[in-house]
Design a protein around this motif. Structure first.
Motif, mmCIF file in Angstrom:
data_model
loop_
_atom_site.group_PDB
_atom_site.id
_atom_site.type_symbol
_atom_site.label_atom_id
_atom_site.label_comp_id
_atom_site.label_asym_id
_atom_site.label_seq_id
_atom_site.Cartn_x
_atom_site.Cartn_y
_atom_site.Cartn_z
ATOM 1 N N VAL A 1 -6.894 -15.059 -2.285
ATOM 2 C CA VAL A 1 -6.748 -14.502 -0.944
ATOM 3 C C VAL A 1 -5.313 -14.662 -0.457
ATOM 4 O O VAL A 1 -4.725 -13.746 0.129
ATOM 5 C CB VAL A 1 -7.731 -15.182 0.030
ATOM 6 N N GLY A 2 -4.730 -15.833 -0.709
ATOM 7 C CA GLY A 2 -3.356 -16.067 -0.286
ATOM 8 C C GLY A 2 -2.357 -15.151 -0.973
ATOM 9 O O GLY A 2 -1.453 -14.593 -0.332
ATOM 10 N N VAL A 3 -2.515 -14.983 -2.285
ATOM 11 C CA VAL A 3 -1.622 -14.088 -3.037
ATOM 12 C C VAL A 3 -1.804 -12.646 -2.573
ATOM 13 O O VAL A 3 -0.827 -11.892 -2.432
ATOM 14 C CB VAL A 3 -1.876 -14.227 -4.547
ATOM 15 N N ALA A 4 -3.063 -12.243 -2.324
ATOM 16 C CA ALA A 4 -3.319 -10.889 -1.830
ATOM 17 C C ALA A 4 -2.668 -10.671 -0.468
ATOM 18 O O ALA A 4 -2.114 -9.592 -0.192
ATOM 19 C CB ALA A 4 -4.824 -10.645 -1.743
ATOM 20 N N GLN A 5 -2.715 -11.685 0.390
ATOM 21 C CA GLN A 5 -2.070 -11.568 1.701
ATOM 22 C C GLN A 5 -0.565 -11.407 1.549
ATOM 23 O O GLN A 5 0.063 -10.587 2.242
ATOM 24 C CB GLN A 5 -2.369 -12.808 2.545
ATOM 25 N N ALA A 6 0.023 -12.174 0.619
ATOM 26 C CA ALA A 6 1.463 -12.045 0.378
ATOM 27 C C ALA A 6 1.810 -10.656 -0.135
ATOM 28 O O ALA A 6 2.819 -10.061 0.274
ATOM 29 C CB ALA A 6 1.914 -13.108 -0.623
ATOM 30 N N ALA A 7 0.984 -10.116 -1.033
ATOM 31 C CA ALA A 7 1.231 -8.774 -1.558
ATOM 32 C C ALA A 7 1.106 -7.728 -0.455
ATOM 33 O O ALA A 7 1.919 -6.789 -0.369
ATOM 34 C CB ALA A 7 0.252 -8.471 -2.698
ATOM 35 N N PHE A 8 0.108 -7.882 0.393
ATOM 36 C CA PHE A 8 -0.073 -6.947 1.510
ATOM 37 C C PHE A 8 1.112 -7.005 2.475
ATOM 38 O O PHE A 8 1.637 -5.963 2.904
ATOM 39 C CB PHE A 8 -1.373 -7.281 2.248
ATOM 40 N N ASP A 9 1.548 -8.231 2.796
ATOM 41 C CA ASP A 9 2.680 -8.383 3.716
ATOM 42 C C ASP A 9 3.945 -7.751 3.127
ATOM 43 O O ASP A 9 4.699 -7.076 3.848
ATOM 44 C CB ASP A 9 2.936 -9.864 3.993
ATOM 45 N N ALA A 10 4.164 -7.951 1.839
ATOM 46 C CA ALA A 10 5.347 -7.385 1.192
ATOM 47 C C ALA A 10 5.279 -5.862 1.175
ATOM 48 O O ALA A 10 6.282 -5.172 1.417
ATOM 49 C CB ALA A 10 5.485 -7.935 -0.228
ATOM 50 N N ALA A 11 4.097 -5.321 0.896
ATOM 51 C CA ALA A 11 3.930 -3.872 0.862
ATOM 52 C C ALA A 11 4.145 -3.262 2.245
ATOM 53 O O ALA A 11 4.786 -2.209 2.385
ATOM 54 C CB ALA A 11 2.544 -3.512 0.334
ATOM 55 N N MET A 12 3.621 -3.910 3.264
ATOM 56 C CA MET A 12 3.789 -3.394 4.627
ATOM 57 C C MET A 12 5.263 -3.430 5.049
ATOM 58 O O MET A 12 5.775 -2.482 5.650
ATOM 59 C CB MET A 12 2.948 -4.216 5.600
ATOM 60 N N ALA A 13 5.946 -4.527 4.713
ATOM 61 C CA ALA A 13 7.365 -4.628 5.066
ATOM 62 C C ALA A 13 8.178 -3.549 4.357
ATOM 63 O O ALA A 13 9.062 -2.912 4.955
ATOM 64 C CB ALA A 13 7.884 -6.016 4.713
ATOM 65 N N TYR A 14 7.862 -3.315 3.085
ATOM 66 C CA TYR A 14 8.588 -2.300 2.318
ATOM 67 C C TYR A 14 8.311 -0.896 2.866
ATOM 68 O O TYR A 14 9.214 -0.045 2.932
ATOM 69 C CB TYR A 14 8.182 -2.376 0.853
ATOM 70 N N SER A 15 7.084 -0.683 3.277
ATOM 71 C CA SER A 15 6.720 0.652 3.770
ATOM 72 C C SER A 15 7.461 1.014 5.059
ATOM 73 O O SER A 15 7.633 2.196 5.377
ATOM 74 C CB SER A 15 5.207 0.732 3.997
ATOM 75 N N GLN A 16 7.895 -0.026 5.802
ATOM 76 C CA GLN A 16 8.643 0.234 7.032
ATOM 77 C C GLN A 16 10.116 0.555 6.763
ATOM 78 O O GLN A 16 10.820 1.035 7.653
ATOM 79 C CB GLN A 16 8.545 -0.989 7.958
ATOM 80 N N GLN A 17 10.558 0.276 5.524
ATOM 81 C CA GLN A 17 11.953 0.501 5.165
ATOM 82 C C GLN A 17 12.142 1.709 4.253
ATOM 83 O O GLN A 17 13.191 2.349 4.275
ATOM 84 C CB GLN A 17 12.521 -0.735 4.452
ATOM 85 N N ARG A 18 11.144 2.038 3.486
ATOM 86 C CA ARG A 18 11.254 3.059 2.447
ATOM 87 C C ARG A 18 11.315 4.467 3.046
ATOM 88 O O ARG A 18 10.517 4.828 3.929
ATOM 89 C CB ARG A 18 10.046 2.938 1.505
ATOM 90 N N GLU A 19 12.250 5.221 2.553
ATOM 91 C CA GLU A 19 12.325 6.632 2.907
ATOM 92 C C GLU A 19 12.288 7.468 1.632
ATOM 93 O O GLU A 19 12.837 7.071 0.608
ATOM 94 C CB GLU A 19 13.611 6.932 3.677
ATOM 95 N N THR A 20 11.645 8.623 1.701
ATOM 96 C CA THR A 20 11.612 9.540 0.562
ATOM 97 C C THR A 20 11.615 10.971 1.092
ATOM 98 O O THR A 20 10.995 11.255 2.133
ATOM 99 C CB THR A 20 10.381 9.280 -0.340
ATOM 100 N N PHE A 21 12.334 11.830 0.392
ATOM 101 C CA PHE A 21 12.516 13.222 0.844
ATOM 102 C C PHE A 21 13.041 13.278 2.276
ATOM 103 O O PHE A 21 12.634 14.128 3.084
ATOM 104 C CB PHE A 21 11.212 14.010 0.710
ATOM 105 N N GLY A 22 13.880 12.258 2.609
ATOM 106 C CA GLY A 22 14.526 12.253 3.907
ATOM 107 C C GLY A 22 13.665 11.793 5.058
ATOM 108 O O GLY A 22 14.059 11.899 6.224
ATOM 109 N N ARG A 23 12.463 11.262 4.741
ATOM 110 C CA ARG A 23 11.569 10.839 5.817
ATOM 111 C C ARG A 23 11.009 9.455 5.495
ATOM 112 O O ARG A 23 10.763 9.128 4.329
ATOM 113 C CB ARG A 23 10.409 11.819 5.970
ATOM 114 N N PRO A 24 10.776 8.616 6.525
ATOM 115 C CA PRO A 24 10.092 7.334 6.300
ATOM 116 C C PRO A 24 8.684 7.584 5.762
ATOM 117 O O PRO A 24 8.021 8.538 6.200
ATOM 118 C CB PRO A 24 10.049 6.689 7.693
ATOM 119 N N ILE A 25 8.234 6.760 4.842
ATOM 120 C CA ILE A 25 6.884 6.955 4.300
ATOM 121 C C ILE A 25 5.820 6.501 5.300
ATOM 122 O O ILE A 25 4.669 6.879 5.166
ATOM 123 C CB ILE A 25 6.693 6.251 2.946
#
Length: 276
Positions: A252-276
């Motif tokens: 559960v702890g590792v899954a939470q860390a993976a979820f937190d990392a994915a959410m943080a990345y999703s707020q930064q990632r842009e593709t085709f000129g737009r935030p995902i």
């Protein structure tokens, strides 16, 4: 007895804050180098985590399993190996608490609260994982002592432990648990850490092969005393319930860390000129 909710929340919050502040920013250096996280271990001792589930009458915190599980989740969110530092120790303390004689509980549990006297759990062998029926490690009675010979595999915390919960076969062909006291290190009397086992993950704490050659254990260190002879398997399986809770909480702890990392990345990632 259930732990007071406010106390439980305070304890979990303290661990969570420490993980965010001191563990997550530094975990890579220990994981990659497979180096023991001494400073993190010291802080876990200061928190009292090694005595977290040991009753207060022996000097522990006496936390309930739910609170312990929440703590393991937080540790694993930062560095899963920290949960491994606790797991075999808690299995050992649980076995002594449930099945030890009064004398054994008084002799061992107070020393197991502050992290200076840590336990390892030793069941598996080269040709026997959790299959106790295939155990070859043997213990033979010699007066007031037992003489142990055999090899054990995948012993987490084996080198740094001061106590090994050793499962061995006695001449009556039954499995008995022995409380093997030793000095931390690569060798002690008839015990040798014969090999360190490399791992793809779960690094920073040792997993080792341990060999016993004519190592002597006092009869007083048979878990449960005379009545414990031949009952090692059921004692081990009972305490492994807590070990499985630890492993589930890690997930559960590792899954939470993976979820937190994915959410943080999703707020930064842009593709085709737009935030995902």
């Amino acid at each position: 007895m259930a732990t007071d909710h406010a106390l439980a929340d305070e304890m979990v919050d303290a661990v969570r804050s420490w993980v965010d502040r001191d563990v997550i920013p530094n975990v890579a250096e220990f994981e990659q180098a497979d180096e023991f996280p001494q400073a993190m271990f010291n802080q876990m001792c200061d928190f009292g985590l090694f005595g977290s589930t040991i009753p207060e009458e022996y000097g522990g915190l006496g936390l309930d399993i739910t609170t312990y599980t929440r703590i393991i989740e937080e540790l694993s969110r930062g560095f899963m190996s920290l949960a491994g530092l606790l797991n075999t120790h808690k299995i050992g303390a649980t076995m002594i608490g449930r099945f030890g004689t009064d004398e054994q509980r008084q002799r061992f549990l107070p020393r197991m609260c502050d992290g200076s006297f840590r336990a390892a759990f030793s069941l598996s062998e080269p040709d026997a994982g959790s299959d106790t029926g295939a155990l070859r490690c043997r213990a033979e009675r010699d007066g007031d002592e037992w003489v142990v010979n055999g090899t054990k595999m995948w012993v987490t915390n084996g080198m740094r432990s001061s106590l090994v919960m050793l499962l061995a076969r006695t001449p009556d062909d039954r499995i008995t648990c022995f409380l093997v006291e030793k000095e931390p290190g690569e060798s002690f009397e008839g015990i040798t850490v014969s090999r360190k086992i490399d791992k793809l993950g779960y690094r920073g704490l040792e997993t080792v092969e341990m060999s016993y050659v004519d190592h002597r254990v006092p009869h007083a260190n048979v878990l449960g005393g005379d009545e414990g002879i031949g009952h090692g398997r059921e004692y081990a399986l009972s305490a492994l319930e807590l070990g499985r809770i630890n492993v589930a909480a890690r997930a559960v702890g590792v899954a939470q860390a993976a979820f937190d990392a994915a959410m943080a990345y999703s707020q930064q990632r842009e593709t085709f000129g737009r935030p995902i």
